[in-house]
Scaffold this motif. Structure first.
Motif, PDB file in Angstrom:
ATOM      1  N   ARG A 278       0.864  -1.185   0.000  1.00 56.01           N
ATOM      2  CA  ARG A 278       0.000   0.000   0.000  1.00 56.01           C
ATOM      3  C   ARG A 278       0.904   1.239   0.000  1.00 56.01           C
ATOM      4  O   ARG A 278       1.731   1.405   0.900  1.00 56.01           O
ATOM      5  N   VAL A 279       0.763   2.073  -1.010  1.00 51.13           N
ATOM      6  CA  VAL A 279       1.629   3.245  -1.180  1.00 51.13           C
ATOM      7  C   VAL A 279       0.798   4.513  -1.016  1.00 51.13           C
ATOM      8  O   VAL A 279      -0.055   4.820  -1.849  1.00 51.13           O
ATOM      9  N   SER A 280       1.035   5.246   0.058  1.00 55.62           N
ATOM     10  CA  SER A 280       0.367   6.531   0.245  1.00 55.62           C
ATOM     11  C   SER A 280       1.117   7.596  -0.556  1.00 55.62           C
ATOM     12  O   SER A 280       2.329   7.766  -0.400  1.00 55.62           O
ATOM     13  N   LEU A 281       0.398   8.312  -1.413  1.00 57.00           N
ATOM     14  CA  LEU A 281       1.015   9.319  -2.276  1.00 57.00           C
ATOM     15  C   LEU A 281       0.890  10.734  -1.720  1.00 57.00           C
ATOM     16  O   LEU A 281       1.584  11.640  -2.172  1.00 57.00           O
ATOM     17  N   THR A 282       0.016  10.926  -0.753  1.00 59.32           N
ATOM     18  CA  THR A 282      -0.157  12.239  -0.118  1.00 59.32           C
ATOM     19  C   THR A 282      -0.980  12.062   1.144  1.00 59.32           C
ATOM     20  O   THR A 282      -1.762  11.114   1.250  1.00 59.32           O
TER      21      THR A 282
ATOM     22  N   ILE B 259       6.797  -8.394  -4.126  1.00 52.38           N
ATOM     23  CA  ILE B 259       5.492  -7.717  -4.129  1.00 52.38           C
ATOM     24  C   ILE B 259       4.819  -7.929  -5.484  1.00 52.38           C
ATOM     25  O   ILE B 259       5.426  -7.727  -6.538  1.00 52.38           O
ATOM     26  N   THR B 260       3.552  -8.332  -5.455  1.00 48.58           N
ATOM     27  CA  THR B 260       2.800  -8.564  -6.690  1.00 48.58           C
ATOM     28  C   THR B 260       1.602  -7.637  -6.845  1.00 48.58           C
ATOM     29  O   THR B 260       1.062  -7.517  -7.943  1.00 48.58           O
ATOM     30  N   GLU B 261       1.169  -7.019  -5.736  1.00 50.75           N
ATOM     31  CA  GLU B 261       0.017  -6.113  -5.767  1.00 50.75           C
ATOM     32  C   GLU B 261       0.441  -4.767  -5.191  1.00 50.75           C
ATOM     33  O   GLU B 261       1.065  -4.710  -4.122  1.00 50.75           O
ATOM     34  N   VAL B 262       0.087  -3.683  -5.882  1.00 55.74           N
ATOM     35  CA  VAL B 262       0.377  -2.335  -5.407  1.00 55.74           C
ATOM     36  C   VAL B 262      -0.914  -1.552  -5.375  1.00 55.74           C
ATOM     37  O   VAL B 262      -1.635  -1.468  -6.371  1.00 55.74           O
ATOM     38  N   ARG B 263      -1.221  -0.983  -4.209  1.00 55.45           N
ATOM     39  CA  ARG B 263      -2.422  -0.147  -4.057  1.00 55.45           C
ATOM     40  C   ARG B 263      -1.972   1.271  -3.730  1.00 55.45           C
ATOM     41  O   ARG B 263      -1.294   1.501  -2.728  1.00 55.45           O
ATOM     42  N   PHE B 264      -2.358   2.238  -4.566  1.00 47.70           N
ATOM     43  CA  PHE B 264      -2.045   3.645  -4.318  1.00 47.70           C
ATOM     44  C   PHE B 264      -3.169   4.252  -3.483  1.00 47.70           C
ATOM     45  O   PHE B 264      -4.349   4.134  -3.812  1.00 47.70           O
ATOM     46  N   THR B 265      -2.759   4.912  -2.378  1.00 41.15           N
ATOM     47  CA  THR B 265      -3.728   5.462  -1.446  1.00 41.15           C
ATOM     48  C   THR B 265      -3.326   6.883  -1.071  1.00 41.15           C
ATOM     49  O   THR B 265      -2.404   7.453  -1.625  1.00 41.15           O
ATOM     50  N   GLY B 266      -4.011   7.441  -0.070  1.00 35.47           N
ATOM     51  CA  GLY B 266      -3.689   8.754   0.450  1.00 35.47           C
ATOM     52  C   GLY B 266      -3.954   8.760   1.947  1.00 35.47           C
ATOM     53  O   GLY B 266      -3.856   7.713   2.591  1.00 35.47           O
ATOM     54  N   GLY B 267      -4.405   9.879   2.458  1.00 32.69           N
ATOM     55  CA  GLY B 267      -5.012  11.019   1.803  1.00 32.69           C
ATOM     56  C   GLY B 267      -5.824  10.661   0.582  1.00 32.69           C
ATOM     57  O   GLY B 267      -6.353   9.583   0.442  1.00 32.69           O
TER      58      GLY B 267
ATOM     59  N   ASP C 184      -0.284   7.567  16.520  1.00 34.40           N
ATOM     60  CA  ASP C 184      -0.293   9.018  16.457  1.00 34.40           C
ATOM     61  C   ASP C 184      -0.772   9.506  15.101  1.00 34.40           C
ATOM     62  O   ASP C 184      -1.494  10.494  15.001  1.00 34.40           O
ATOM     63  N   ARG C 185      -0.382   8.794  14.046  1.00 35.57           N
ATOM     64  CA  ARG C 185      -0.795   9.202  12.697  1.00 35.57           C
ATOM     65  C   ARG C 185      -2.235   8.757  12.438  1.00 35.57           C
ATOM     66  O   ARG C 185      -2.604   7.629  12.719  1.00 35.57           O
ATOM     67  N   PRO C 186      -3.048   9.637  11.859  1.00 38.27           N
ATOM     68  CA  PRO C 186      -4.391   9.239  11.456  1.00 38.27           C
ATOM     69  C   PRO C 186      -4.348   8.481  10.136  1.00 38.27           C
ATOM     70  O   PRO C 186      -3.306   8.424   9.465  1.00 38.27           O
ATOM     71  N   MET C 187      -5.484   7.931   9.739  1.00 41.89           N
ATOM     72  CA  MET C 187      -5.558   7.165   8.501  1.00 41.89           C
ATOM     73  C   MET C 187      -5.070   7.970   7.301  1.00 41.89           C
ATOM     74  O   MET C 187      -4.392   7.440   6.423  1.00 41.89           O
ATOM     75  N   SER C 188      -5.394   9.249   7.243  1.00 42.05           N
ATOM     76  CA  SER C 188      -5.010  10.067   6.090  1.00 42.05           C
ATOM     77  C   SER C 188      -3.510  10.162   5.914  1.00 42.05           C
ATOM     78  O   SER C 188      -3.014  10.359   4.803  1.00 42.05           O
ATOM     79  N   ALA C 189      -2.762  10.011   6.999  1.00 35.92           N
ATOM     80  CA  ALA C 189      -1.296  10.103   6.922  1.00 35.92           C
ATOM     81  C   ALA C 189      -0.634   8.736   6.810  1.00 35.92           C
ATOM     82  O   ALA C 189       0.559   8.653   6.525  1.00 35.92           O
ATOM     83  N   ILE C 190      -1.410   7.671   7.025  1.00 34.37           N
ATOM     84  CA  ILE C 190      -0.858   6.323   6.947  1.00 34.37           C
ATOM     85  C   ILE C 190      -1.080   5.738   5.555  1.00 34.37           C
ATOM     86  O   ILE C 190      -0.196   5.140   4.961  1.00 34.37           O
ATOM     87  N   GLY C 191      -2.268   5.924   5.026  1.00 39.15           N
ATOM     88  CA  GLY C 191      -2.667   5.254   3.789  1.00 39.15           C
ATOM     89  C   GLY C 191      -3.493   4.040   4.100  1.00 39.15           C
ATOM     90  O   GLY C 191      -3.208   3.305   5.045  1.00 39.15           O
ATOM     91  N   GLY C 192      -4.535   3.805   3.306  1.00 35.63           N
ATOM     92  CA  GLY C 192      -5.485   2.736   3.627  1.00 35.63           C
ATOM     93  C   GLY C 192      -4.978   1.347   3.271  1.00 35.63           C
ATOM     94  O   GLY C 192      -3.920   1.182   2.686  1.00 35.63           O
TER      95      GLY C 192
END
Length: 329
Positions: A14-18, A61-69, A321-329
């Motif tokens: 899971r890759v958080s982009l922002t 790694i075979t699956e990549v999910r782009f998340t945020g924010g 400490d980090r909320p979901m928006s800063a972690i990535g789903g």
């Protein structure tokens, strides 16, 4: 491989982009928003692509999910997807989004190589959407869903969180609408990842309550457990098929024993769990010129130390400490 001491192997990144978002969902952040990460702290597009490449070519790694924010707010998103799609082996790629802006970008994302999308939609009622998200953008989300389906970013999955006194009566209505429009619906228990730390277990809508509500209108047959694999959602066949509904019971029925995920935050930190209280810094190694093999080694060590479970039921559980928006789903 990204293996841990409990025999689990991470194949899903899971890759958080922002950390930025254009909604203010009440279960995620306060109405005034948050202090966003400074731009110099964010991974550049090139750094994101390099870390994904290391994960795919060195770590299995075979699956990549782009998340945020909200990942659609990332200016370089299309280019990132395009470069990841050109990798060998090519990872399967998806995107989790609130759907705002998807009507403008779905076709370009599909051309770049994105395979599918998950869209957050908690209600079919525009007035409830406005109360939940503090923004009047319900129509934009519906148009985004239609655009994703037209661009064949399928299966288009919808993520819904039910909140007491707001949309907790909408489960059957949401499911009927999703089936009619060929979307795959998944309900997610509200998790303790809000920036306000206001989550209370006694006030959340549980998976059992969601299923009870759905059974008031539909006949549900559980999918075979072996068909679930490491997927977080328990799936139920609706009225003998072909449609299914998923329920992600992160709190009341955690699925840690089958977890196959590793997470990369927008500022280059590895997290082995959504609820982890520690992180491993890859950005520093990147920026001091570490070779791919060293970065892969750091990542393996972080994964080896992954805990057995999130510990949500433990008396000493600490909300990150980090909320979901800063972690990535």
């Amino acid at each position: 491989m990204l293996a841990d001491t409990f025999g689990r192997v991470a194949t899903d990144l899971r890759v958080s982009l922002t950390d930025r978002c254009n909604l203010r969902c009440s279960y995620c952040m306060p109405e005034e928003g948050l202090q966003w990460l400074a731009k110099p702290d964010l991974l550049t597009d090139e750094e994101v692509v390099r870390l994904v490449r290391i994960a795919v070519t060195h770590l299995g790694i075979t699956e990549v999910r782009f998340t945020g924010g909200e990942p659609l707010l990332r200016p370089g998103l299309i280019g990132i997807v395009e470069q990841c799609a050109a990798m060998d082996p090519r990872p399967r790629m998806s995107l989790t989004t609130n759907g705002i802006g998807l009507s403008r970008t779905a076709e370009a994302l599909a051309r770049a190589g994105l395979d599918r999308v998950n869209v957050s939609l908690d209600t079919l009622r525009p007035d409830v959407f406005k109360r939940l998200t503090r923004r009047d953008r319900h129509g934009d989300v519906l148009r985004g869903l239609e655009a994703a389906r037209a661009a064949e970013l399928t299966p288009v999955k919808i993520n819904a969180v039910l909140m007491p006194g707001l949309n907790d009566d909408e489960a059957p209505e949401l499911l009927a609408w999703a089936m009619k429009n060929a979307y795959e619906l998944r309900f997610i228990e509200q998790m303790p990842l809000d920036a306000q730390h206001g989550w209370k277990r006694t006030e959340m809508i549980t998976a059992s309550e969601i299923l009870r509500s759905l059974r008031s209108r539909f006949r549900l047959t559980p999918e075979r457990q072996e068909d679930r694999g490491s997927a977080p959602a328990e799936r139920w066949v609706i009225d003998d098929g072909p449609h299914c509904v998923g329920v992600i019971a992160s709190v009341t029925r955690p699925f840690c024993r089958a977890c196959d995920r590793t997470r990369l935050t927008a500022d280059g930190q590895i997290r082995t769990c959504l609820f982890a209280t520690e992180e491993t810094d890859l950005r520093r190694a990147l920026r001091r010129g570490a070779p791919d093999e060293e970065i892969a080694h750091i990542w393996r060590l972080a994964t080896w130390g992954k805990k057995a479970g999130a510990g949500l039921g433990a008396p000493d559980f600490e909300q990150p400490d980090r909320p979901m928006s800063a972690i990535g789903g």
